[in-house]
Design a protein around this motif. Structure first.
Motif, PDB file in Angstrom:
ATOM      1  N   THR A  31       1.005  -1.021  -0.066  1.00  0.00           N
ATOM      2  CA  THR A  31       0.170   0.009  -0.082  1.00  0.00           C
ATOM      3  C   THR A  31       0.800   1.262   0.104  1.00  0.00           C
ATOM      4  OG1 THR A  31      -0.030   0.118   2.464  1.00  0.00           O
ATOM      5  CG2 THR A  31      -1.786  -1.320   1.338  1.00  0.00           C
ATOM      6  N   VAL A  32       0.215   2.473  -0.272  1.00  0.00           N
ATOM      7  CA  VAL A  32       0.819   3.498  -0.490  1.00  0.00           C
ATOM      8  C   VAL A  32       1.186   4.228   0.964  1.00  0.00           C
ATOM      9  CG1 VAL A  32       0.839   6.184  -1.136  1.00  0.00           C
ATOM     10  CG2 VAL A  32      -0.093   4.142  -2.706  1.00  0.00           C
ATOM     11  N   SER A  53       2.040  11.417  -4.448  1.00  0.00           N
ATOM     12  CA  SER A  53       1.387  11.775  -5.797  1.00  0.00           C
ATOM     13  C   SER A  53       2.278  11.103  -7.011  1.00  0.00           C
ATOM     14  CB  SER A  53       1.349  13.442  -6.173  1.00  0.00           C
ATOM     15  OG  SER A  53       2.620  13.819  -6.384  1.00  0.00           O
ATOM     16  N   ARG A  57      -1.521  13.371  -9.421  1.00  0.00           N
ATOM     17  CA  ARG A  57      -2.800  12.826  -8.893  1.00  0.00           C
ATOM     18  C   ARG A  57      -2.475  12.364  -7.635  1.00  0.00           C
ATOM     19  NH1 ARG A  57      -4.354   7.637  -9.399  1.00  0.00           N
ATOM     20  NH2 ARG A  57      -2.772   7.183 -11.069  1.00  0.00           N
ATOM     21  N   LEU A  59      -2.452  10.006  -4.129  1.00  0.00           N
ATOM     22  CA  LEU A  59      -2.759   8.562  -4.071  1.00  0.00           C
ATOM     23  C   LEU A  59      -3.164   8.248  -2.532  1.00  0.00           C
ATOM     24  CD1 LEU A  59       0.238   6.904  -5.817  1.00  0.00           C
ATOM     25  CD2 LEU A  59      -2.206   7.372  -6.852  1.00  0.00           C
ATOM     26  N   THR A  63      -4.559   2.749  -1.033  1.00  0.00           N
ATOM     27  CA  THR A  63      -4.482   2.033  -2.156  1.00  0.00           C
ATOM     28  C   THR A  63      -3.272   1.321  -2.441  1.00  0.00           C
ATOM     29  OG1 THR A  63      -5.679   4.050  -2.939  1.00  0.00           O
ATOM     30  CG2 THR A  63      -4.362   2.684  -4.767  1.00  0.00           C
ATOM     31  N   ALA A  68      -3.344   1.332  -8.099  1.00  0.00           N
ATOM     32  CA  ALA A  68      -3.384   2.764  -8.602  1.00  0.00           C
ATOM     33  C   ALA A  68      -2.641   2.995  -9.998  1.00  0.00           C
ATOM     34  CB  ALA A  68      -2.159   3.316  -7.571  1.00  0.00           C
ATOM     35  N   ASP A  69      -2.594   1.644 -10.638  1.00  0.00           N
ATOM     36  CA  ASP A  69      -2.024   1.554 -12.037  1.00  0.00           C
ATOM     37  C   ASP A  69      -0.729   2.163 -12.147  1.00  0.00           C
ATOM     38  OD1 ASP A  69      -4.110   0.179 -12.862  1.00  0.00           O
ATOM     39  OD2 ASP A  69      -5.448   2.022 -13.209  1.00  0.00           O
ATOM     40  N   VAL A  70       0.205   1.872 -11.250  1.00  0.00           N
ATOM     41  CA  VAL A  70       1.539   2.693 -11.267  1.00  0.00           C
ATOM     42  C   VAL A  70       2.510   1.550 -12.051  1.00  0.00           C
ATOM     43  CG1 VAL A  70       3.515   3.270  -9.981  1.00  0.00           C
ATOM     44  CG2 VAL A  70       1.230   3.785  -9.229  1.00  0.00           C
TER      45      VAL A  70
END
Length: 343
Positions: A31-32, A53, A57, A59, A63, A68-70
């Motif tokens: 997770t972030v 970010s 954007r 985060l 997430t 987060a589609d990183v």
């Protein structure tokens, strides 16, 4: 049996904390919030005061990197969260529930401060919305970028449609921004190196293609010169690119860009034709004109007998060359001067 989580290599940076950029390999199910906690564990800082970010954007802490589609090789920036308001004595406790319902019944559009929008265009990257940090580049329409963010988007083919006119490195112009010395060093600010005007959108600025120096329009008007006021390199009017110009100025830059691309395309199309009609055809024409001149009497036809030595037999000397009595001999591949039947 569930498959093991994938590993992901990302870059983490924090301009607010002045932390150097470093590479971290993590699992995609991390997770972030866990990543933020691992970075701030050795510092006496409040974890809730910071957030990550990605491409401008924010985060959420809950997430995961996968959700987060990183993608791999992405840059996550740790930013300081601005403190909120409150405690102003506005709530008395006497308001009824209907007051709150009526207040939120009609959603009012958020008002955008034009000054904040203008300042954001001149102090942040047009692609990643991160603060400008050298090296910086502009495109042919005057948009300003952090070079690393733009190159990364080109490599991974993630450029938005608004920047589809950027096709490669040739469409980038490296620029030199003059820094304003800052006491605390928390934020980079730029200025005109000649007039000292701040690079914040209140004044017009242009970049010179040849050397990349960024000067204010006022300084170029005050000091009328065809050379750069910083490095003294000569430039023309076509070498000036307006940064963050008006719609009319952007339209003029787009027309100039299309015109330059058209000339380059026309030059590439003409280049193969000029090669085909160049040395080979020119030599053929020269040989043809020489042969016609020899036959038409404009030039004397070569005869070996005419240049034979004084004591030599002219017929024997002439037999060495193919121009002598050629109809009697048949040339071979190995020796043109040795006819068949004479060996």
């Amino acid at each position: 049996m569930a498959s093991p989580p994938k590993l992901l290599q990302i870059f983490v940076a924090s301009p607010d904390l002045q932390l150097p950029r470093r590479s971290i390999t993590l699992s995609t199910d991390i997770t972030v919030g866990w990543l933020k906690l691992s970075l701030l564990r050795s510092k006496t800082l409040t974890v809730d005061s910071f957030y990550f970010s990605f491409n401008g954007r924010p985060l959420p802490d809950s997430t995961t990197l996968a959700a987060a589609d990183v993608p791999s090789s992405s840059i996550l920036t740790l930013r300081h969260r601005l403190a909120g308001g409150g405690g102003d004595g506005g709530a008395t406790g006497a308001e009824s529930r209907d007051c709150y319902l009526n207040m939120y019944a009609v959603k009012k559009p958020d008002k955008v401060d034009p000054n904040e929008t203008r300042l954001s265009r001149w102090t942040t990257c047009a692609l990643s919305s991160e603060p400008l940090a050298p090296p910086c580049v502009i495109d042919r329409l005057g948009n300003i970028f952090n070079k690393e963010s733009l190159v990364e988007a080109l490599i991974h083919k993630r450029l938005p449609k608004a920047f589809s006119h950027i096709r490669g490195l040739r469409d980038m112009i490296s620029i030199h921004l003059s820094l304003i010395p800052d006491a605390d060093g928390s934020e980079m600010r730029f200025q005109c190196p000649i007039a000292g005007l701040q690079f914040n959108g209140k004044y017009g600025f242009v970049a010179i293609k040849g050397c990349g120096h960024v000067l204010s329009v006022k300084s170029l008007k005050e000091v009328k010169s065809s050379a750069c006021l910083v490095c003294h390199k000569e430039f023309s009017e076509m070498d000036k690119v307006v940064i963050n110009g008006s719609p009319e100025e952007v339209a003029a830059l787009r027309d100039r860009m299309e015109e330059e691309r058209g000339r380059l395309k026309e030059k590439k199309e003409k280049k193969p034709v000029s090669c085909l009609s160049g040395s080979k055809h020119a030599s053929d024409e020269k040989a043809g004109s020489l042969e016609n001149g020899m036959k038409n009497g404009s030039g004397k036809r070569f005869k070996a007998i005419d240049i034979a030595p004084v004591n030599a037999n002219k017929e024997v000397y002439a037999s060495i060359f193919t121009s002598s009595k050629k109809e009697r001999f048949k040339e071979t591949f190995s020796c043109r001067s040795l006819p068949l039947g004479r060996n």
